[in-house]
Design an enzyme around this catalytic site. Structure first.
Site, PDB file in Angstrom:
ATOM      1  N   GLU A 160       0.825  -1.198   0.000  1.00  0.00           N
ATOM      2  CA  GLU A 160       0.000   0.000   0.000  1.00  0.00           C
ATOM      3  C   GLU A 160       0.868   1.261   0.000  1.00  0.00           C
ATOM      4  O   GLU A 160       1.934   1.293   0.607  1.00  0.00           O
ATOM      5  CB  GLU A 160      -0.942  -0.018   1.209  1.00  0.00           C
ATOM      6  CG  GLU A 160      -1.884  -1.198   1.115  1.00  0.00           C
ATOM      7  CD  GLU A 160      -2.916  -1.263   2.215  1.00  0.00           C
ATOM      8  OE1 GLU A 160      -3.904  -1.977   2.036  1.00  0.00           O
ATOM      9  OE2 GLU A 160      -2.744  -0.609   3.243  1.00  0.00           O
TER      10      GLU A 160
ATOM     11  N   CYS B  27       3.598   8.297   1.282  1.00  0.00           N
ATOM     12  CA  CYS B  27       4.123   7.297   2.216  1.00  0.00           C
ATOM     13  C   CYS B  27       4.322   5.989   1.454  1.00  0.00           C
ATOM     14  O   CYS B  27       3.373   5.426   0.912  1.00  0.00           O
ATOM     15  CB  CYS B  27       3.110   7.128   3.357  1.00  0.00           C
ATOM     16  SG  CYS B  27       3.609   5.894   4.555  1.00  0.00           S
TER      17      CYS B  27
ATOM     18  N   CYS C  77       6.881  -7.519   7.357  1.00  0.00           N
ATOM     19  CA  CYS C  77       8.077  -7.068   8.080  1.00  0.00           C
ATOM     20  C   CYS C  77       8.469  -8.155   9.068  1.00  0.00           C
ATOM     21  O   CYS C  77       7.604  -8.771   9.689  1.00  0.00           O
ATOM     22  CB  CYS C  77       7.794  -5.758   8.818  1.00  0.00           C
ATOM     23  SG  CYS C  77       9.252  -5.126   9.696  1.00  0.00           S
TER      24      CYS C  77
ATOM     25  N   CYS D  50       7.299  -5.842  15.808  1.00  0.00           N
ATOM     26  CA  CYS D  50       6.885  -4.890  16.847  1.00  0.00           C
ATOM     27  C   CYS D  50       5.450  -5.252  17.236  1.00  0.00           C
ATOM     28  O   CYS D  50       4.612  -5.484  16.355  1.00  0.00           O
ATOM     29  CB  CYS D  50       6.975  -3.460  16.341  1.00  0.00           C
ATOM     30  SG  CYS D  50       8.653  -3.044  15.822  1.00  0.00           S
TER      31      CYS D  50
ATOM     32  N   CYS E 235       2.177  -3.344  15.844  1.00  0.00           N
ATOM     33  CA  CYS E 235       2.154  -3.013  14.411  1.00  0.00           C
ATOM     34  C   CYS E 235       1.527  -4.159  13.624  1.00  0.00           C
ATOM     35  O   CYS E 235       1.974  -5.306  13.730  1.00  0.00           O
ATOM     36  CB  CYS E 235       3.587  -2.765  13.940  1.00  0.00           C
ATOM     37  SG  CYS E 235       3.734  -2.599  12.148  1.00  0.00           S
TER      38      CYS E 235
ATOM     39  N   GLY F 298       6.906  -2.346   6.116  1.00  0.00           N
ATOM     40  CA  GLY F 298       8.279  -2.852   6.089  1.00  0.00           C
ATOM     41  C   GLY F 298       9.286  -1.975   6.806  1.00  0.00           C
ATOM     42  O   GLY F 298       9.012  -0.815   7.142  1.00  0.00           O
ATOM     43  N   GLU F 299      10.456  -2.561   7.044  1.00  0.00           N
ATOM     44  CA  GLU F 299      11.569  -1.825   7.663  1.00  0.00           C
ATOM     45  C   GLU F 299      12.542  -1.468   6.533  1.00  0.00           C
ATOM     46  O   GLU F 299      13.238  -2.338   5.997  1.00  0.00           O
ATOM     47  CB  GLU F 299      12.244  -2.719   8.712  1.00  0.00           C
ATOM     48  CG  GLU F 299      13.601  -2.253   9.198  1.00  0.00           C
ATOM     49  CD  GLU F 299      13.653  -0.799   9.648  1.00  0.00           C
ATOM     50  OE1 GLU F 299      12.853  -0.390  10.490  1.00  0.00           O
ATOM     51  OE2 GLU F 299      14.519  -0.049   9.133  1.00  0.00           O
TER      52      GLU F 299
ATOM     53  N   HIS G 103       9.426   4.777  20.746  1.00  0.00           N
ATOM     54  CA  HIS G 103       8.243   4.144  21.340  1.00  0.00           C
ATOM     55  C   HIS G 103       8.340   3.740  22.810  1.00  0.00           C
ATOM     56  O   HIS G 103       7.334   3.366  23.413  1.00  0.00           O
ATOM     57  CB  HIS G 103       7.800   2.914  20.538  1.00  0.00           C
ATOM     58  CG  HIS G 103       7.504   3.192  19.094  1.00  0.00           C
ATOM     59  ND1 HIS G 103       6.838   4.308  18.672  1.00  0.00           N
ATOM     60  CD2 HIS G 103       7.804   2.489  17.966  1.00  0.00           C
ATOM     61  CE1 HIS G 103       6.723   4.286  17.364  1.00  0.00           C
ATOM     62  NE2 HIS G 103       7.312   3.199  16.901  1.00  0.00           N
TER      63      HIS G 103
ATOM     64  N   CYS H 222      -1.145   5.059   9.679  1.00  0.00           N
ATOM     65  CA  CYS H 222       0.058   4.385  10.115  1.00  0.00           C
ATOM     66  C   CYS H 222      -0.232   3.069  10.817  1.00  0.00           C
ATOM     67  O   CYS H 222      -1.090   2.996  11.682  1.00  0.00           O
ATOM     68  CB  CYS H 222       0.654   5.313  11.149  1.00  0.00           C
ATOM     69  SG  CYS H 222       2.330   5.326  11.160  1.00  0.00           S
TER      70      CYS H 222
END
Ligand code: SAH
Ligand code: SF4
Length: 339
Positions: free
Chosen positions: A61, A74, A81, A85, A88, A140-141, A196, A314
């Site tokens: 996306e 974005c 990923c 986390c 997420c 993704g990272e 975070h 997000c």
């Protein structure tokens, strides 16, 4: 490159200032294949989301967020990923694969191309940028797909392609320290770090990569990142999770942790997803937390929820691929209209 990225042309025969023989050779030996848009959605607030097919059942996306003074895209860097986390939904989905350079830069191509044809944008002269900023904050990272992401960002910065300044391209990372050190040499774009949590015990749980690169190491890596660009700053992202990381005590710990890093804060109210086990912090708690940071002299933004009606926020850019039925779509644009 100019033909493809400035003018959105994907047919060599239209590239009129290239010698005919070269055009014919290119036509035979190479191909320009735009990504496949499966769905484009437009939110009431103007936010747009493209669902782009990668392979088989997988999709990624890409989201466009228009604001008064900028248009931000974005972009995703991986399908899923691996970093898990806990808050997420991309992380919960697991890792599928890295995106190629073409699939990363293709998201900018698709968004640009389709915005140019959209109402309200189609009268703009080609010299006027609709997408002024890019954030690598989708699925993704990005630093776990280092080579492809850096090459794609170099195309974003290249004057023959999109010509964005390096301060208008932001890479968000969960804190892969080794790769941050490489990035400052290879492509020192603006850096956002997903912090975070203000202590290792909590960050180990929320952002498990913290066990490999604990907070102290991460902060020193942030300082190193800024050595070459002393007027820059790091943006620390901080997801606001009710009762987990949002107390007054956490805010004070946070101030202590970042004290040597020139930085801003971006507080992100948690975007809930089914069975996450977390809840969004109460607005009053977010305000108190923000005020503590601001009183210490920091610039703090609290992320506004944009594109709520199309799940464009997000941490929601995943896991809905096989579950389109639950979406409340305000407006769906058929694929043919985008192609
Ligand atoms: N992998 C990168 C970039 C992608 S996520 C990173 O972690 O930085 C972009 C931002 O959204 C990160 O700060 C991420 O931690 C945050 N995020 C992920 N899931 C979220 C959720 N459910 N609610 C709010 N923010 C979330
Ligand atoms: Fe991966 Fe970023 Fe989600 Fe963590 S927050 S699982 S690093 S996409």
């Amino acid at each position: 490159m100019r033909w493809m990225h400035h003018f959105g042309v994907n047919d060599f025969s239209q590239m009129s200032d290239i010698a005919k023989t070269l055009r014919e050779k290119l036509q035979i030996e190479t191909e320009i294949t735009p990504p496949t848009v499966q769905l484009e959605q437009v939110s009431d607030d103007g936010t747009r989301k493209w669902l782009i097919g990668t392979d088989g059942a997988n999709s990624i996306e890409t989201v466009f967020i228009p604001e008064d003074d900028r248009g931000t895209l974005c972009i995703s860097s991986q399908v899923g990923c691996a970093l898990e986390c806990t808050f997420c939904s991309t992380g919960r989905q697991g890792f599928n694969r890295n995106l190629s350079v073409a699939e990363i830069i293709g998201q900018l191509w698709v968004a640009n191309h389709s915005l140019r044809q959209a109402d309200g944008y189609n009268m703009l002269p080609p010299s006027e940028r609709i997408i002024s900023n890019v954030v690598m904050m989708g699925m993704g990272e990005p630093l776990a797909n280092y080579d492809n992401v850096v090459t794609a960002m170099q195309i974003m910065l290249d004057d023959s392609a999109y010509g964005l300044s390096r301060r208008r391209v932001t890479l968000s990372t969960s804190g892969l320290v080794n790769a941050m050190d490489r990035l400052k040499e290879d492509c020192p774009v603006a850096l956002a770090v997903s912090l975070h949590a203000p202590n290792d015990a909590l960050r180990d749980v929320l952002v498990p990569i913290n066990k490999k690169y604990p907070i102290k190491e991460l902060m020193v890596a942030c300082e190193r990142y800024l050595v070459k660009a002393p007027r820059d700053f790091v943006t620390f992202e901080y997801v606001m999770l009710d009762g987990v990381n949002d107390t007054v005590e956490h805010a004070h710990q946070l101030l202590n942790v970042v004290k040597n890093v020139p930085c801003k804060f971006n507080l992100i109210p948690f975007n809930p997803f089914p069975e996450s086990g977390y809840e969004t912090s109460k607005p009053s708690h977010i305000r108190v937390f923000r005020d503590i940071l601001m009183s210490a002299g920091y610039v703090v933004t609290v992320r506004k929820t944009r594109g709520d009606d199309i799940d464009a926020a997000c941490g929601q850019l995943a896991g809905k691929v096989l579950d389109k039925t639950k979406r409340t779509l305000k407006k769906q644009i058929p694929i043919e209209a985008v192609a």
